[in-house]
Design a protein around this motif. Structure first.
Motif, mmCIF file in Angstrom:
data_model
loop_
_atom_site.group_PDB
_atom_site.id
_atom_site.type_symbol
_atom_site.label_atom_id
_atom_site.label_comp_id
_atom_site.label_asym_id
_atom_site.label_seq_id
_atom_site.Cartn_x
_atom_site.Cartn_y
_atom_site.Cartn_z
ATOM 1 N N SER A 187 0.814 -1.207 0.000
ATOM 2 C CA SER A 187 0.000 0.000 0.000
ATOM 3 C C SER A 187 0.854 1.267 0.000
ATOM 4 N N SER A 188 2.114 1.156 -0.261
ATOM 5 C CA SER A 188 2.999 2.323 -0.263
ATOM 6 C C SER A 188 2.923 2.995 -1.632
ATOM 7 N N ASN A 189 2.793 4.297 -1.635
ATOM 8 C CA ASN A 189 2.699 5.005 -2.906
ATOM 9 C C ASN A 189 4.036 5.583 -3.343
ATOM 10 N N GLY A 190 5.078 5.484 -2.544
ATOM 11 C CA GLY A 190 6.412 5.914 -2.943
ATOM 12 C C GLY A 190 6.703 7.387 -2.750
ATOM 13 N N ASN A 191 5.821 8.135 -2.158
ATOM 14 C CA ASN A 191 6.042 9.563 -1.957
ATOM 15 C C ASN A 191 6.737 9.867 -0.634
ATOM 16 N N GLY A 192 6.939 8.902 0.199
ATOM 17 C CA GLY A 192 7.530 9.112 1.517
ATOM 18 C C GLY A 192 8.936 9.672 1.484
ATOM 19 N N PRO A 193 9.845 9.107 0.684
ATOM 20 C CA PRO A 193 11.221 9.638 0.675
ATOM 21 C C PRO A 193 11.306 11.070 0.145
ATOM 22 N N TRP A 194 10.547 11.396 -0.850
ATOM 23 C CA TRP A 194 10.586 12.764 -1.396
ATOM 24 C C TRP A 194 10.025 13.769 -0.409
ATOM 25 N N LEU A 195 8.970 13.387 0.275
ATOM 26 C CA LEU A 195 8.379 14.283 1.272
ATOM 27 C C LEU A 195 9.346 14.496 2.432
ATOM 28 N N GLY A 238 13.022 17.993 5.272
ATOM 29 C CA GLY A 238 14.378 18.144 5.811
ATOM 30 C C GLY A 238 15.079 19.354 5.211
ATOM 31 N N GLY A 239 14.918 19.566 3.916
ATOM 32 C CA GLY A 239 15.514 20.739 3.271
ATOM 33 C C GLY A 239 14.945 22.034 3.811
ATOM 34 N N LEU A 240 13.643 22.064 4.047
ATOM 35 C CA LEU A 240 13.030 23.266 4.618
ATOM 36 C C LEU A 240 13.549 23.534 6.030
ATOM 37 N N ILE A 241 13.718 22.502 6.808
ATOM 38 C CA ILE A 241 14.237 22.678 8.170
ATOM 39 C C ILE A 241 15.664 23.214 8.134
ATOM 40 N N VAL A 242 16.479 22.682 7.227
ATOM 41 C CA VAL A 242 17.857 23.172 7.104
ATOM 42 C C VAL A 242 17.866 24.624 6.642
ATOM 43 N N VAL A 257 15.558 26.946 7.106
ATOM 44 C CA VAL A 257 15.131 27.799 8.223
ATOM 45 C C VAL A 257 16.246 27.925 9.259
ATOM 46 N N ALA A 258 16.977 26.859 9.502
ATOM 47 C CA ALA A 258 18.079 26.914 10.462
ATOM 48 C C ALA A 258 19.184 27.846 9.965
ATOM 49 N N ILE A 259 19.496 27.809 8.684
ATOM 50 C CA ILE A 259 20.532 28.690 8.132
ATOM 51 C C ILE A 259 20.091 30.144 8.198
ATOM 52 N N ILE A 260 18.859 30.422 7.849
ATOM 53 C CA ILE A 260 18.346 31.801 7.919
ATOM 54 C C ILE A 260 18.361 32.298 9.358
ATOM 55 N N ALA A 261 17.945 31.458 10.298
ATOM 56 C CA ALA A 261 17.946 31.861 11.714
ATOM 57 C C ALA A 261 19.360 32.139 12.200
ATOM 58 N N TYR A 262 20.334 31.332 11.766
ATOM 59 C CA TYR A 262 21.716 31.549 12.181
ATOM 60 C C TYR A 262 22.220 32.905 11.697
ATOM 61 N N PHE A 263 22.006 33.214 10.412
ATOM 62 C CA PHE A 263 22.478 34.497 9.888
ATOM 63 C C PHE A 263 21.716 35.669 10.502
ATOM 64 N N PHE A 264 20.463 35.469 10.815
ATOM 65 C CA PHE A 264 19.666 36.542 11.411
ATOM 66 C C PHE A 264 20.141 36.865 12.819
ATOM 67 N N TYR A 265 20.381 35.839 13.628
ATOM 68 C CA TYR A 265 20.764 36.075 15.017
ATOM 69 C C TYR A 265 22.267 36.255 15.209
ATOM 70 N N ALA A 266 23.087 35.709 14.344
ATOM 71 C CA ALA A 266 24.534 35.839 14.491
ATOM 72 C C ALA A 266 25.003 37.250 14.142
ATOM 73 N N GLY A 267 24.266 37.953 13.307
ATOM 74 C CA GLY A 267 24.651 39.302 12.914
ATOM 75 C C GLY A 267 24.349 40.342 13.971
#
Length: 71
Positions: free
Chosen positions: A4-12, A17-21, A23-33
């Motif tokens: 019953s797996s549709n194969g969309n799990g790894p892409w999602l 994960g890319g969005l979390i990374v 946001v973490a990079i933007i937060a670092y540059f925002f607060y480190a400055g």
């Protein structure tokens, strides 16, 4: 048995994960400055000289309102 797996799990997971990374990079540059700047003596003198506007022409005079006479 059918799977019953549709194969969309790894892409999602990769997308989330890319969005979390990102946001973490933007937060670092925002607060480190935001480092505390040393207290330096600052002097700002701003003088703006604007030309005077020409005088406005006189508008038409309104007629005197008649005073009502008591009856």
């Amino acid at each position: 048995m059918a799977q019953s797996s549709n194969g969309n799990g790894p892409w999602l997971a990769f997308l989330v994960g890319g969005l979390i990374v990102a946001v973490a990079i933007i937060a670092y540059f925002f607060y480190a400055g935001r480092q505390a700047a040393p207290d330096l003596a600052r002097s700002v003198d701003v003088h703006v000289s604007l030309p005077k506007a020409p005088p406005m022409p006189e508008g038409p005079k309104l007629p005197d309102v008649p005073i009502p006479v008591p009856k």
